[in-house]
Enzyme design. Structure first.
Site, PDB file in Angstrom:
ATOM      1  N   GLU A   1       5.663  -2.404  -0.365  1.00 21.87           N
ATOM      2  CA  GLU A   1       6.745  -3.046  -1.133  1.00 21.87           C
ATOM      3  C   GLU A   1       7.734  -1.951  -1.483  1.00 21.87           C
ATOM      4  O   GLU A   1       7.434  -1.089  -2.317  1.00 21.87           O
ATOM      5  CB  GLU A   1       6.191  -3.679  -2.417  1.00 21.87           C
ATOM      6  CG  GLU A   1       5.212  -4.803  -2.201  1.00 21.87           C
ATOM      7  CD  GLU A   1       5.832  -5.997  -1.512  1.00 21.87           C
ATOM      8  OE1 GLU A   1       7.073  -6.124  -1.545  1.00 21.87           O
ATOM      9  OE2 GLU A   1       5.093  -6.777  -0.906  1.00 21.87           O
TER      10      GLU A   1
ATOM     11  N   ASN B   1       8.558   2.034 -12.474  1.00 23.00           N
ATOM     12  CA  ASN B   1       9.537   1.169 -13.151  1.00 23.00           C
ATOM     13  C   ASN B   1       8.901   0.031 -13.958  1.00 23.00           C
ATOM     14  O   ASN B   1       9.371  -0.300 -15.046  1.00 23.00           O
ATOM     15  CB  ASN B   1      10.569   0.637 -12.164  1.00 23.00           C
ATOM     16  CG  ASN B   1       9.963  -0.230 -11.096  1.00 23.00           C
ATOM     17  OD1 ASN B   1       8.828  -0.013 -10.680  1.00 23.00           O
ATOM     18  ND2 ASN B   1      10.701  -1.210 -10.672  1.00 23.00           N
TER      19      ASN B   1
ATOM     20  N   CYS C   1      13.163  -3.346  -9.113  1.00 24.62           N
ATOM     21  CA  CYS C   1      13.506  -3.414  -7.687  1.00 24.62           C
ATOM     22  C   CYS C   1      14.248  -4.700  -7.354  1.00 24.62           C
ATOM     23  O   CYS C   1      14.913  -4.784  -6.330  1.00 24.62           O
ATOM     24  CB  CYS C   1      12.232  -3.304  -6.846  1.00 24.62           C
ATOM     25  SG  CYS C   1      10.983  -4.500  -7.352  1.00 24.62           S
TER      26      CYS C   1
ATOM     27  N   GLU D   1       2.693  -9.788  -1.115  1.00 23.52           N
ATOM     28  CA  GLU D   1       1.754  -9.827  -2.227  1.00 23.52           C
ATOM     29  C   GLU D   1       1.792 -11.232  -2.818  1.00 23.52           C
ATOM     30  O   GLU D   1       2.548 -12.080  -2.369  1.00 23.52           O
ATOM     31  CB  GLU D   1       2.147  -8.787  -3.275  1.00 23.52           C
ATOM     32  CG  GLU D   1       2.089  -7.365  -2.726  1.00 23.52           C
ATOM     33  CD  GLU D   1       2.321  -6.299  -3.790  1.00 23.52           C
ATOM     34  OE1 GLU D   1       3.148  -6.519  -4.684  1.00 23.52           O
ATOM     35  OE2 GLU D   1       1.654  -5.246  -3.710  1.00 23.52           O
TER      36      GLU D   1
HETATM   37  P1  NDP Z   1       8.154   6.677  -5.099  1.00 22.89           P
HETATM   38  O1  NDP Z   1       8.121   6.202  -3.693  1.00 22.89           O
HETATM   39  O2  NDP Z   1       8.713   8.008  -5.368  1.00 22.89           O
HETATM   40  O3  NDP Z   1       6.691   6.686  -5.725  1.00 22.89           O
HETATM   41  C1  NDP Z   1       5.837   5.559  -5.743  1.00 22.89           C
HETATM   42  C2  NDP Z   1       4.402   6.037  -5.881  1.00 22.89           C
HETATM   43  O4  NDP Z   1       4.017   6.725  -4.705  1.00 22.89           O
HETATM   44  C3  NDP Z   1       4.207   7.023  -7.029  1.00 22.89           C
HETATM   45  O5  NDP Z   1       2.935   6.825  -7.590  1.00 22.89           O
HETATM   46  C4  NDP Z   1       4.299   8.344  -6.303  1.00 22.89           C
HETATM   47  O6  NDP Z   1       3.714   9.399  -7.007  1.00 22.89           O
HETATM   48  C5  NDP Z   1       3.551   8.023  -5.028  1.00 22.89           C
HETATM   49  N1  NDP Z   1       3.811   8.919  -3.908  1.00 22.89           N
HETATM   50  C6  NDP Z   1       4.833   9.782  -3.721  1.00 22.89           C
HETATM   51  N2  NDP Z   1       4.674  10.452  -2.553  1.00 22.89           N
HETATM   52  C7  NDP Z   1       3.547   9.978  -1.980  1.00 22.89           C
HETATM   53  C8  NDP Z   1       2.860  10.256  -0.758  1.00 22.89           C
HETATM   54  N3  NDP Z   1       3.295  11.161   0.118  1.00 22.89           N
HETATM   55  N4  NDP Z   1       1.724   9.578  -0.483  1.00 22.89           N
HETATM   56  C9  NDP Z   1       1.270   8.639  -1.336  1.00 22.89           C
HETATM   57  N5  NDP Z   1       1.866   8.348  -2.525  1.00 22.89           N
HETATM   58  C10 NDP Z   1       2.999   8.993  -2.835  1.00 22.89           C
HETATM   59  O7  NDP Z   1       8.894   5.532  -5.915  1.00 22.89           O
HETATM   60  P2  NDP Z   1       9.320   5.578  -7.443  1.00 22.89           P
HETATM   61  O8  NDP Z   1       8.121   5.797  -8.292  1.00 22.89           O
HETATM   62  O9  NDP Z   1      10.491   6.472  -7.572  1.00 22.89           O
HETATM   63  O10 NDP Z   1       9.760   4.057  -7.675  1.00 22.89           O
HETATM   64  C11 NDP Z   1      11.015   3.583  -7.407  1.00 22.89           C
HETATM   65  C12 NDP Z   1      11.078   2.897  -6.059  1.00 22.89           C
HETATM   66  O11 NDP Z   1      10.129   1.839  -6.010  1.00 22.89           O
HETATM   67  C13 NDP Z   1      12.423   2.252  -5.807  1.00 22.89           C
HETATM   68  O12 NDP Z   1      12.832   2.503  -4.483  1.00 22.89           O
HETATM   69  C14 NDP Z   1      12.140   0.770  -5.984  1.00 22.89           C
HETATM   70  O13 NDP Z   1      13.005  -0.079  -5.278  1.00 22.89           O
HETATM   71  C15 NDP Z   1      10.749   0.665  -5.467  1.00 22.89           C
HETATM   72  N6  NDP Z   1      10.103  -0.522  -5.972  1.00 22.89           N
HETATM   73  C16 NDP Z   1       9.849  -1.570  -5.116  1.00 22.89           C
HETATM   74  C17 NDP Z   1       9.295  -2.734  -5.576  1.00 22.89           C
HETATM   75  C18 NDP Z   1       8.981  -3.876  -4.660  1.00 22.89           C
HETATM   76  O14 NDP Z   1       8.283  -4.778  -5.090  1.00 22.89           O
HETATM   77  N7  NDP Z   1       9.450  -3.888  -3.432  1.00 22.89           N
HETATM   78  C19 NDP Z   1       8.958  -2.910  -7.004  1.00 22.89           C
HETATM   79  C20 NDP Z   1       9.245  -1.749  -7.806  1.00 22.89           C
HETATM   80  C21 NDP Z   1       9.798  -0.608  -7.305  1.00 22.89           C
HETATM   81  P3  NDP Z   1       4.669  10.323  -7.934  1.00 22.89           P
HETATM   82  O15 NDP Z   1       5.135   9.471  -9.048  1.00 22.89           O
HETATM   83  O16 NDP Z   1       3.781  11.414  -8.373  1.00 22.89           O
HETATM   84  O17 NDP Z   1       5.768  10.802  -7.034  1.00 22.89           O
END
Ligand code: NDP
Length: 480
Positions: free
Chosen positions: A248, A150, A282, A461
């Site tokens: 996070e 995002n 988020c 963080e």
């Molecule tokens: P995901 O959890 O799907 O993916 C996040 C990252 O983790 C991506 O690089 C993804 O790769 C990777 N990933 C997926 N599966 C695994 C695994 N088994 N082991 C290690 N890494 C893995 O989140 P999104 O990318 O869909 O992002 C949206 C989410 O992030 C929302 O829930 C949002 O709220 C949260 N978010 C939280 C924030 C915070 O500060 N708390 C800030 C921004 C977003 P791939 O893309 O290849 O699946």
């Protein structure tokens, strides 16, 4: 078609398997580049490179590390236009948001931690007449940084900069949906002269590359930002290996509007906090609670403003909402709008996908959507949608709104809009969230701790918190 490359041991290289994934531009729905479909073999190579670089990087003079981080920041700034275009093209966000927020923040992340590393101090505790304890804060070794789609380069560098500043070497994975700015970052690191192996960027799928990073026994800490379910999986793998973890995760943030707020400013800012980046931040406020006496007036003004928002080509200067990040995510958001109707919600505006025009004819667009009439406990109000969809709910008392605000499993962020100083502090104290904004949104000093409570994550963080996370504290005790 262009092939993006991994950055391992100081070189740009193809994935060892020579397998590739399509990279889509969400505004057009078309593939515009290929990215490495890396696997555990690439992660292994990256980890070995990071291990080899660790002794020298962790012992480098602080000034040397600082100057390199500053050079990386300058490198991003010099190539600002390229970064802005890439962030917008990968994610669907408007060019103007990428220019105003994402890229400046990536630059600030490096500058902030370049400066912080010179001022990070160890503590010393005197036991009067007996001795002194002091704390050595030492880098962990090789650490893993995994980030979502995002705010691609913004969040990626928010992890990488403090990890490098504290003397760690990094194996990092950006989201495979938005890889381009991290590819540009690897070029900038080479141009800046970052020693080989200090930072390694491995592109590919979460289940393959991300999982391999989390499972690798030589990667001692994981800093992850992403969804709550992924966070759970990562914790299940990393916890039995006793890795340090910072998670996070998702949110379902409340926005609480009291009748005594500054009306015009509040409406404007609440629209912004709901629909910035298509609601794909988020920290966006997606559950808007309004004091009953103001409800109808607020609703009218809010809906009017939302109706005026323009959805379309992220490249156009007058676009307010660009494209949704992927086809799958667009479908997920639309399924929640359908669910909201089934749960008895009334759509006040929006609710449909938008057909793009010209180059955007096959892009992924959704109208900003406002829904009322839903119970605060229904799924629409409890589950993270992460798109341009918000609900409006009236409340009568502080107690009632706090019950509704705190009813979700998440606890990331919140905002409170009121001119009553005492109430603002009282409510802030009781909201279950890591961040409470009062009469503002998204304003923050990078020195403050950042993160969520409950299912929104563990760890913090920002500022010294990140410096502490990326170091091991060792207590040395000397008896007089
Ligand atoms: P995901 O959890 O799907 O993916 C996040 C990252 O983790 C991506 O690089 C993804 O790769 C990777 N990933 C997926 N599966 C695994 C695994 N088994 N082991 C290690 N890494 C893995 O989140 P999104 O990318 O869909 O992002 C949206 C989410 O992030 C929302 O829930 C949002 O709220 C949260 N978010 C939280 C924030 C915070 O500060 N708390 C800030 C921004 C977003 P791939 O893309 O290849 O699946």
């Amino acid at each position: 078609m262009e092939q993006l490359l991994n950055y391992i041991d100081g070189r740009l290289q193809k994935p060892l398997s020579d397998q590739w994934l399509d990279n889509y531009e969400p505004a057009t729905g078309k593939v515009y580049s290929h990215i490495p479909d890396s696997d555990s073999a690439d992660v292994e190579q990256a980890t070995q490179a990071a291990q080899a670089a660790f002794a020298s990087w962790s012992n480098a003079p602080l000034e040397e590390r600082m100057l390199l981080l500053l050079k990386i920041a300058d490198g991003i700034e010099t190539r600002m236009d390229e970064f802005v275009a890439a962030e917008s093209r990968d994610n669907g966000k408007t060019l103007k948001l990428a220019r105003a927020m994402d890229i400046p923040r990536a630059i600030s992340n490096f500058r902030f931690y370049a400066s912080a590393l010179q001022h990070f101090a160890s503590e010393s505790h005197q036991m009067p007449g007996v001795g002194i304890n002091y704390t050595l804060r030492q880098p962990i070794g090789v650490v893993g940084c995994i980030s979502p789609w995002n705010l691609p380069i913004y969040l990626f560098t928010w992890k990488i900069a403090p990890a490098l500043a504290t003397g760690n070497c990094v194996v990092a994975k950006p989201s495979e949906i938005t890889p381009y700015t991290s590819y540009l970052l690897s070029q900038v690191c080479i141009e800046a002269g970052l020693p080989k192996g200090v930072l390694n960027i491995v592109h590919g799928l979460g289940g393959k590359v991300g999982q391999a990073i989390v499972e690798h026994p030589e990667i001692k800490a994981i800093s992850f930002t992403g969804g709550t379910e992924t966070g759970k999986r990562i914790a299940a793998t990393a916890a039995p290996m006793f890795k340090k973890l910072s998670l996070e995760l998702g949110g379902k943030n409340p926005t609480i509007v009291f009748a005594d707020c500054d009306f015009e400013e509040t409406v404007k800012q609440v629209v912004n906090s709901a629909f910035s980046n298509q609601g794909e931040i988020c920290l966006c406020g997606s559950r808007i609670f309004i004091e009953s006496s103001l409800y109808e007036k607020f609703k009218k003004a809010f809906v009017e403003k939302v109706k005026a928002l323009k959805v379309g080509d992220p490249n156009n200067a007058d676009t307010n909402l660009g494209a949704i990040v992927s086809l799958a995510h667009k479908q997920k958001i639309l399924s929640y709008i359908k669910l909201a109707k089934e749960e008895g919600g009334t759509i006040l505006t929006g609710g449909n996908e938008v057909k793009g025009s010209g180059r955007c004819a096959d892009g992924y667009f959704i109208e900003p959507t406002v829904i009322e009439g839903l119970d605060y406990l229904c799924r629409t109000n409890q589950e993270e949608i992460f798109g341009p969809v918000v609900t409006l709910t009236p409340f009568d008392t502080e107690e009632e709104v706090l019950t509704m605000a705190n009813s979700v499993k998440y606890g990331l962020a919140s905002s409170v809009w009121t001119n009553d100083l005492k109430r603002a502090h009282r409510v802030a104290e009781k909201i279950e969230a890591g961040i409470v904004w009062i009469n503002c949104w998204l304003l923050r000093d990078l020195r403050t701790p950042f993160g969520g409570v409950k299912a929104s994550g563990v760890g913090r963080e920002g500022g010294w918190e990140a410096m502490r996370f990326f170091t091991e504290a060792k207590n040395v005790c000397i008896k007089y």
